[in-house]
Design a protein around this motif. Structure first.
Motif, PDB file in Angstrom:
ATOM      1  N   ALA A  27       1.086  -1.675  -0.070  1.00 26.20           N
ATOM      2  CA  ALA A  27      -0.354   0.017   0.068  1.00 26.20           C
ATOM      3  C   ALA A  27       0.906   1.296   0.049  1.00 26.20           C
ATOM      4  CB  ALA A  27      -1.375   0.009   0.900  1.00 26.20           C
ATOM      5  N   ASN A  28       1.850   0.905  -0.069  1.00 30.66           N
ATOM      6  CA  ASN A  28       2.976   1.967   1.102  1.00 30.66           C
ATOM      7  C   ASN A  28       3.866   2.429  -0.174  1.00 30.66           C
ATOM      8  OD1 ASN A  28       2.032   4.166   3.086  1.00 30.66           O
ATOM      9  ND2 ASN A  28       2.366   1.890   3.813  1.00 30.66           N
ATOM     10  N   SER A  29       4.017   1.274  -1.769  1.00 30.02           N
ATOM     11  CA  SER A  29       5.155   1.192  -2.593  1.00 30.02           C
ATOM     12  C   SER A  29       5.028   2.351  -2.797  1.00 30.02           C
ATOM     13  CB  SER A  29       4.590  -0.096  -3.080  1.00 30.02           C
ATOM     14  OG  SER A  29       3.525   0.285  -4.095  1.00 30.02           O
ATOM     15  N   ASP A  30       4.479   4.125  -3.289  1.00 30.15           N
ATOM     16  CA  ASP A  30       4.275   4.735  -3.983  1.00 30.15           C
ATOM     17  C   ASP A  30       5.016   6.127  -3.010  1.00 30.15           C
ATOM     18  OD1 ASP A  30       4.371   3.887  -6.476  1.00 30.15           O
ATOM     19  OD2 ASP A  30       1.858   4.442  -6.154  1.00 30.15           O
ATOM     20  N   THR A  31       5.185   5.741  -1.489  1.00 29.95           N
ATOM     21  CA  THR A  31       4.802   6.846  -1.065  1.00 29.95           C
ATOM     22  C   THR A  31       6.517   6.856  -0.770  1.00 29.95           C
ATOM     23  OG1 THR A  31       2.920   5.561   0.252  1.00 29.95           O
ATOM     24  CG2 THR A  31       4.589   7.139   1.809  1.00 29.95           C
ATOM     25  N   ARG A 121      11.559   9.956   6.314  1.00 32.99           N
ATOM     26  CA  ARG A 121      12.711   9.847   5.317  1.00 32.99           C
ATOM     27  C   ARG A 121      11.319  11.534   3.892  1.00 32.99           C
ATOM     28  NH1 ARG A 121      18.349   8.814   4.923  1.00 32.99           N
ATOM     29  NH2 ARG A 121      17.455   7.529   3.119  1.00 32.99           N
ATOM     30  N   ASP A 122      10.308  11.365   3.966  1.00 30.36           N
ATOM     31  CA  ASP A 122       9.817  11.990   3.109  1.00 30.36           C
ATOM     32  C   ASP A 122      10.139  13.220   3.538  1.00 30.36           C
ATOM     33  OD1 ASP A 122       7.948  13.289   1.275  1.00 30.36           O
ATOM     34  OD2 ASP A 122       6.198  12.159   1.887  1.00 30.36           O
ATOM     35  N   GLU A 239      12.842  10.512  -2.338  1.00 28.54           N
ATOM     36  CA  GLU A 239      13.481   9.884  -2.122  1.00 28.54           C
ATOM     37  C   GLU A 239      12.206   9.093  -2.372  1.00 28.54           C
ATOM     38  OE1 GLU A 239      14.990   6.399   0.528  1.00 28.54           O
ATOM     39  OE2 GLU A 239      14.946   7.973   1.617  1.00 28.54           O
ATOM     40  N   ALA A 240      11.896   7.644  -3.226  1.00 27.41           N
ATOM     41  CA  ALA A 240      11.189   7.028  -4.024  1.00 27.41           C
ATOM     42  C   ALA A 240      11.198   5.879  -2.255  1.00 27.41           C
ATOM     43  CB  ALA A 240      10.958   6.583  -4.535  1.00 27.41           C
ATOM     44  N   SER A 241      10.364   5.574  -2.332  1.00 32.09           N
ATOM     45  CA  SER A 241       9.961   4.040  -1.382  1.00 32.09           C
ATOM     46  C   SER A 241      11.192   2.692  -1.486  1.00 32.09           C
ATOM     47  CB  SER A 241       8.808   3.522  -1.065  1.00 32.09           C
ATOM     48  OG  SER A 241       8.212   2.261  -1.891  1.00 32.09           O
ATOM     49  N   ASN A 242      11.633   1.858  -0.510  1.00 26.79           N
ATOM     50  CA  ASN A 242      12.079   0.643  -1.255  1.00 26.79           C
ATOM     51  C   ASN A 242      11.352  -0.205  -1.623  1.00 26.79           C
ATOM     52  OD1 ASN A 242      11.886   0.206   1.331  1.00 26.79           O
ATOM     53  ND2 ASN A 242      14.207  -0.083   2.115  1.00 26.79           N
TER      54      ASN A 242
END
Length: 280
Positions: A27-31, A121-122, A239-242
Protein backbone atom coordinates in the motif's frame (compact mmCIF):
# COMPACT_ATOMS: atom_id res chain seq x y z
CA UNK A 1 -8.50 -29.88 20.56
CA UNK A 2 -5.47 -32.02 19.67
CA UNK A 3 -1.87 -30.89 19.29
CA UNK A 4 -2.09 -30.60 15.50
CA UNK A 5 -4.94 -28.09 15.76
CA UNK A 6 -3.14 -26.08 18.45
CA UNK A 7 0.05 -25.89 16.39
CA UNK A 8 -1.76 -24.89 13.20
CA UNK A 9 -3.93 -22.30 14.96
CA UNK A 10 -0.96 -20.64 16.64
CA UNK A 11 0.95 -20.46 13.37
CA UNK A 12 -2.02 -19.12 11.36
CA UNK A 13 -2.42 -16.27 13.83
CA UNK A 14 1.22 -15.23 13.31
CA UNK A 15 1.07 -15.69 9.53
CA UNK A 16 -1.85 -13.26 9.43
CA UNK A 17 0.40 -10.60 10.99
CA UNK A 18 2.94 -11.17 8.22
CA UNK A 19 0.21 -10.86 5.58
CA UNK A 20 -0.85 -7.54 7.13
CA UNK A 21 2.78 -6.36 7.06
CA UNK A 22 3.20 -7.26 3.39
CA UNK A 23 -0.10 -5.56 2.57
CA UNK A 24 1.10 -2.39 4.31
CA UNK A 25 4.32 -2.49 2.27
CA UNK A 26 2.39 -2.80 -0.98
CA UNK A 27 0.00 0.00 0.00
CA UNK A 28 2.98 2.33 0.58
CA UNK A 29 4.96 1.40 -2.52
CA UNK A 30 4.40 4.94 -3.88
CA UNK A 31 4.91 6.75 -0.56
CA UNK A 32 7.96 9.04 -0.53
CA UNK A 33 10.73 7.76 1.73
CA UNK A 34 8.75 4.78 3.04
CA UNK A 35 10.87 1.94 4.46
CA UNK A 36 9.47 -1.54 4.10
CA UNK A 37 9.18 -3.94 7.03
CA UNK A 38 10.27 -7.54 6.95
CA UNK A 39 9.13 -10.35 9.25
CA UNK A 40 11.30 -13.05 10.77
CA UNK A 41 9.87 -16.09 12.55
CA UNK A 42 11.04 -18.23 15.45
CA UNK A 43 9.75 -21.38 17.14
CA UNK A 44 7.40 -21.37 20.11
CA UNK A 45 8.12 -23.63 23.08
CA UNK A 46 9.08 -27.20 22.20
CA UNK A 47 8.22 -30.24 24.31
CA UNK A 48 11.01 -32.83 24.57
CA UNK A 49 10.24 -36.55 24.89
CA UNK A 50 13.22 -38.70 25.84
CA UNK A 51 11.78 -41.97 24.57
CA UNK A 52 15.07 -43.89 24.56
CA UNK A 53 16.29 -44.93 27.97
CA UNK A 54 19.52 -46.44 26.65
CA UNK A 55 21.49 -43.61 25.02
CA UNK A 56 24.10 -46.17 23.95
CA UNK A 57 21.56 -47.62 21.55
CA UNK A 58 21.47 -44.32 19.67
CA UNK A 59 25.13 -44.33 18.65
CA UNK A 60 25.45 -43.30 15.03
CA UNK A 61 22.17 -41.39 14.99
CA UNK A 62 22.32 -38.32 12.75
CA UNK A 63 19.53 -36.38 14.48
CA UNK A 64 19.35 -35.23 18.13
CA UNK A 65 18.14 -37.79 20.67
CA UNK A 66 14.49 -37.85 21.65
CA UNK A 67 11.36 -36.50 20.05
CA UNK A 68 10.54 -32.80 19.97
CA UNK A 69 6.97 -31.62 19.49
CA UNK A 70 6.47 -27.95 18.84
CA UNK A 71 3.37 -25.79 19.23
CA UNK A 72 3.86 -23.58 16.18
CA UNK A 73 5.82 -20.52 15.12
CA UNK A 74 5.69 -16.90 16.21
CA UNK A 75 6.61 -13.58 14.63
CA UNK A 76 10.03 -13.01 16.16
CA UNK A 77 10.78 -9.55 14.78
CA UNK A 78 9.29 -6.99 12.41
CA UNK A 79 12.42 -5.28 11.11
CA UNK A 80 12.46 -1.96 9.27
CA UNK A 81 14.73 -2.22 6.22
CA UNK A 82 16.68 1.03 5.71
CA UNK A 83 18.04 0.42 2.20
CA UNK A 84 18.14 3.57 0.06
CA UNK A 85 15.19 4.15 -2.26
CA UNK A 86 15.61 5.48 -5.78
CA UNK A 87 15.75 9.27 -6.28
CA UNK A 88 13.31 11.11 -8.51
CA UNK A 89 13.84 14.63 -9.82
CA UNK A 90 10.96 17.01 -9.03
CA UNK A 91 12.64 20.37 -9.83
CA UNK A 92 10.87 21.82 -6.77
CA UNK A 93 12.92 23.92 -4.35
CA UNK A 94 11.23 22.56 -1.22
CA UNK A 95 11.83 18.91 -2.07
CA UNK A 96 14.80 17.36 -0.29
CA UNK A 97 16.11 13.79 -0.47
CA UNK A 98 18.40 12.23 2.12
CA UNK A 99 21.00 9.99 0.49
CA UNK A 100 22.33 8.47 3.71
CA UNK A 101 20.05 5.54 4.53
CA UNK A 102 20.25 6.09 8.33
CA UNK A 103 19.40 9.81 8.38
CA UNK A 104 15.89 11.20 9.01
CA UNK A 105 14.23 14.64 9.17
CA UNK A 106 12.66 15.85 12.42
CA UNK A 107 9.03 17.04 12.65
CA UNK A 108 6.83 17.97 15.60
CA UNK A 109 3.53 16.12 16.00
CA UNK A 110 0.77 17.01 18.44
CA UNK A 111 -0.41 13.78 20.09
CA UNK A 112 -3.36 14.71 22.27
CA UNK A 113 -2.04 17.20 24.81
CA UNK A 114 1.60 16.31 24.13
CA UNK A 115 3.98 17.49 21.42
CA UNK A 116 6.28 14.69 20.32
CA UNK A 117 9.23 14.73 17.94
CA UNK A 118 8.84 12.26 15.08
CA UNK A 119 11.17 11.31 12.24
CA UNK A 120 10.59 10.85 8.52
CA UNK A 121 12.42 10.31 5.23
CA UNK A 122 9.77 12.22 3.28
CA UNK A 123 11.41 15.53 2.35
CA UNK A 124 8.43 17.11 0.54
CA UNK A 125 8.04 20.34 2.54
CA UNK A 126 5.63 23.27 2.20
CA UNK A 127 5.12 26.87 3.37
CA UNK A 128 2.41 27.60 5.93
CA UNK A 129 1.73 31.34 6.60
CA UNK A 130 1.38 32.21 10.29
CA UNK A 131 -0.59 35.43 9.69
CA UNK A 132 2.00 37.85 11.12
CA UNK A 133 4.14 38.31 8.02
CA UNK A 134 6.08 35.11 8.64
CA UNK A 135 5.76 31.56 7.33
CA UNK A 136 6.42 28.16 8.83
CA UNK A 137 8.10 25.19 7.15
CA UNK A 138 5.81 22.12 7.40
CA UNK A 139 5.56 18.65 5.92
CA UNK A 140 2.72 17.33 3.77
CA UNK A 141 0.53 16.67 6.84
CA UNK A 142 1.01 20.20 8.19
CA UNK A 143 3.39 19.19 10.99
CA UNK A 144 6.16 21.75 11.65
CA UNK A 145 9.64 20.81 10.45
CA UNK A 146 12.27 21.32 13.16
CA UNK A 147 15.82 22.64 13.02
CA UNK A 148 18.84 21.04 14.72
CA UNK A 149 17.79 22.54 18.10
CA UNK A 150 14.15 21.32 17.83
CA UNK A 151 12.86 24.83 17.08
CA UNK A 152 10.30 25.79 14.44
CA UNK A 153 11.74 26.95 11.12
CA UNK A 154 10.33 30.37 10.25
CA UNK A 155 11.14 32.94 7.57
CA UNK A 156 9.50 35.97 5.87
CA UNK A 157 6.18 35.21 4.19
CA UNK A 158 7.17 36.88 0.91
CA UNK A 159 9.82 34.25 0.27
CA UNK A 160 11.12 34.04 -3.28
CA UNK A 161 13.81 31.36 -3.31
CA UNK A 162 15.19 28.42 -1.32
CA UNK A 163 18.72 27.22 -1.86
CA UNK A 164 20.48 24.28 -0.22
CA UNK A 165 23.98 25.39 0.72
CA UNK A 166 25.23 22.07 2.08
CA UNK A 167 25.33 20.22 5.39
CA UNK A 168 21.58 20.66 5.66
CA UNK A 169 21.78 24.48 5.68
CA UNK A 170 19.12 26.24 3.60
CA UNK A 171 19.23 29.89 2.55
CA UNK A 172 15.91 31.70 2.06
CA UNK A 173 15.69 34.89 -0.01
CA UNK A 174 12.60 37.10 0.07
CA UNK A 175 11.43 39.60 -2.54
CA UNK A 176 13.38 42.39 -0.80
CA UNK A 177 16.63 40.49 -1.26
CA UNK A 178 16.97 39.72 2.44
CA UNK A 179 18.49 36.33 3.14
CA UNK A 180 17.72 34.03 6.09
CA UNK A 181 19.46 30.74 6.81
CA UNK A 182 18.35 27.76 8.86
CA UNK A 183 19.66 24.26 9.52
CA UNK A 184 17.29 21.38 8.83
CA UNK A 185 17.02 19.12 11.87
CA UNK A 186 18.41 15.70 10.95
CA UNK A 187 19.10 12.67 13.11
CA UNK A 188 20.89 9.40 12.48
CA UNK A 189 19.43 6.09 13.62
CA UNK A 190 21.89 3.92 15.51
CA UNK A 191 19.47 1.12 16.48
CA UNK A 192 16.52 1.30 14.07
CA UNK A 193 15.03 -1.95 15.39
CA UNK A 194 13.88 -0.07 18.52
CA UNK A 195 11.94 2.60 16.59
CA UNK A 196 8.15 2.53 16.69
CA UNK A 197 6.18 3.12 13.50
CA UNK A 198 3.36 5.69 13.52
CA UNK A 199 0.87 6.79 10.91
CA UNK A 200 1.65 9.45 8.33
CA UNK A 201 4.96 7.87 7.29
CA UNK A 202 6.51 8.78 10.66
CA UNK A 203 8.55 6.83 13.19
CA UNK A 204 9.38 7.69 16.77
CA UNK A 205 11.06 6.54 19.96
CA UNK A 206 9.31 3.75 21.90
CA UNK A 207 7.44 4.67 25.06
CA UNK A 208 8.93 1.74 26.99
CA UNK A 209 12.62 2.47 26.50
CA UNK A 210 13.33 1.77 30.18
CA UNK A 211 11.82 -1.70 29.92
CA UNK A 212 13.84 -2.36 26.76
CA UNK A 213 17.06 -1.44 28.55
CA UNK A 214 18.06 1.37 26.18
CA UNK A 215 18.08 5.17 26.24
CA UNK A 216 17.53 7.80 23.57
CA UNK A 217 21.25 8.41 22.99
CA UNK A 218 21.74 4.74 22.12
CA UNK A 219 18.93 4.74 19.54
CA UNK A 220 19.38 8.05 17.72
CA UNK A 221 22.03 10.74 17.32
CA UNK A 222 21.01 14.35 16.78
CA UNK A 223 23.43 15.66 14.14
CA UNK A 224 24.79 19.02 15.30
CA UNK A 225 27.86 21.20 14.93
CA UNK A 226 30.83 19.72 13.09
CA UNK A 227 28.99 16.41 12.71
CA UNK A 228 26.71 18.08 10.16
CA UNK A 229 29.48 17.62 7.60
CA UNK A 230 28.27 14.02 7.41
CA UNK A 231 24.77 15.00 6.25
CA UNK A 232 24.03 13.75 2.74
CA UNK A 233 21.20 15.73 1.18
CA UNK A 234 19.99 16.65 -2.31
CA UNK A 235 17.61 19.45 -3.30
CA UNK A 236 14.83 19.29 -5.94
CA UNK A 237 14.66 15.54 -5.47
CA UNK A 238 12.58 13.07 -3.47
CA UNK A 239 13.36 9.54 -2.34
CA UNK A 240 10.94 6.83 -3.46
CA UNK A 241 10.02 3.93 -1.21
CA UNK A 242 12.31 0.92 -1.10
CA UNK A 243 9.43 -1.52 -1.65
CA UNK A 244 10.07 -4.11 -4.37
CA UNK A 245 6.57 -5.02 -5.57
CA UNK A 246 7.80 -8.23 -7.21
CA UNK A 247 9.39 -9.45 -3.98
CA UNK A 248 6.38 -8.48 -1.88
CA UNK A 249 4.00 -10.35 -4.20
CA UNK A 250 6.23 -13.43 -4.09
CA UNK A 251 6.34 -13.27 -0.28
CA UNK A 252 2.56 -12.87 -0.22
CA UNK A 253 2.08 -16.04 -2.28
CA UNK A 254 4.45 -18.00 -0.04
CA UNK A 255 2.68 -16.83 3.13
CA UNK A 256 -0.74 -17.63 1.65
CA UNK A 257 0.40 -21.15 0.82
CA UNK A 258 1.71 -21.60 4.36
CA UNK A 259 -1.62 -20.31 5.68
CA UNK A 260 -3.54 -22.77 3.47
CA UNK A 261 -1.30 -25.61 4.64
CA UNK A 262 -2.08 -24.83 8.28
CA UNK A 263 -5.78 -24.69 7.47
CA UNK A 264 -5.56 -28.07 5.76
CA UNK A 265 -3.86 -29.48 8.85
CA UNK A 266 -6.83 -28.40 10.98
CA UNK A 267 -9.27 -30.00 8.52
CA UNK A 268 -7.35 -33.28 8.49
CA UNK A 269 -7.12 -33.34 12.29
CA UNK A 270 -10.87 -32.73 12.50
CA UNK A 271 -11.54 -35.61 10.08
CA UNK A 272 -9.31 -37.96 12.10
CA UNK A 273 -11.11 -37.03 15.32
CA UNK A 274 -14.42 -37.67 13.58
CA UNK A 275 -13.27 -41.15 12.54
CA UNK A 276 -12.13 -41.92 16.10
CA UNK A 277 -15.40 -40.72 17.59
CA UNK A 278 -17.31 -42.82 15.07
CA UNK A 279 -15.73 -46.11 16.17
CA UNK A 280 -18.19 -48.27 18.09
Amino acid sequence: MNRTMITATNTMNQLQKQIDMIGNNLANSDTNGYKRKEATFSELLVQQFNNQRNVEAEIGRLTPNGIRQGVGAKLGQAQMILTQGSLKNTNRELDFALTNSKQFFKVLVQDGENNDVRYTRDGAFYISPTGNGEALLVNGSGHPVLDENDNFITFPENVERFNLEGNGEVTVRDRNGTETTFDLGIVQLEKPQFMEQFGGNLIGLPANMQNLGVNEAEIITNIQGAARNGISLSQRMLEASNVDIGKEMTDMLNVQRSYQFQGKSISMADQMMGLVNGIR
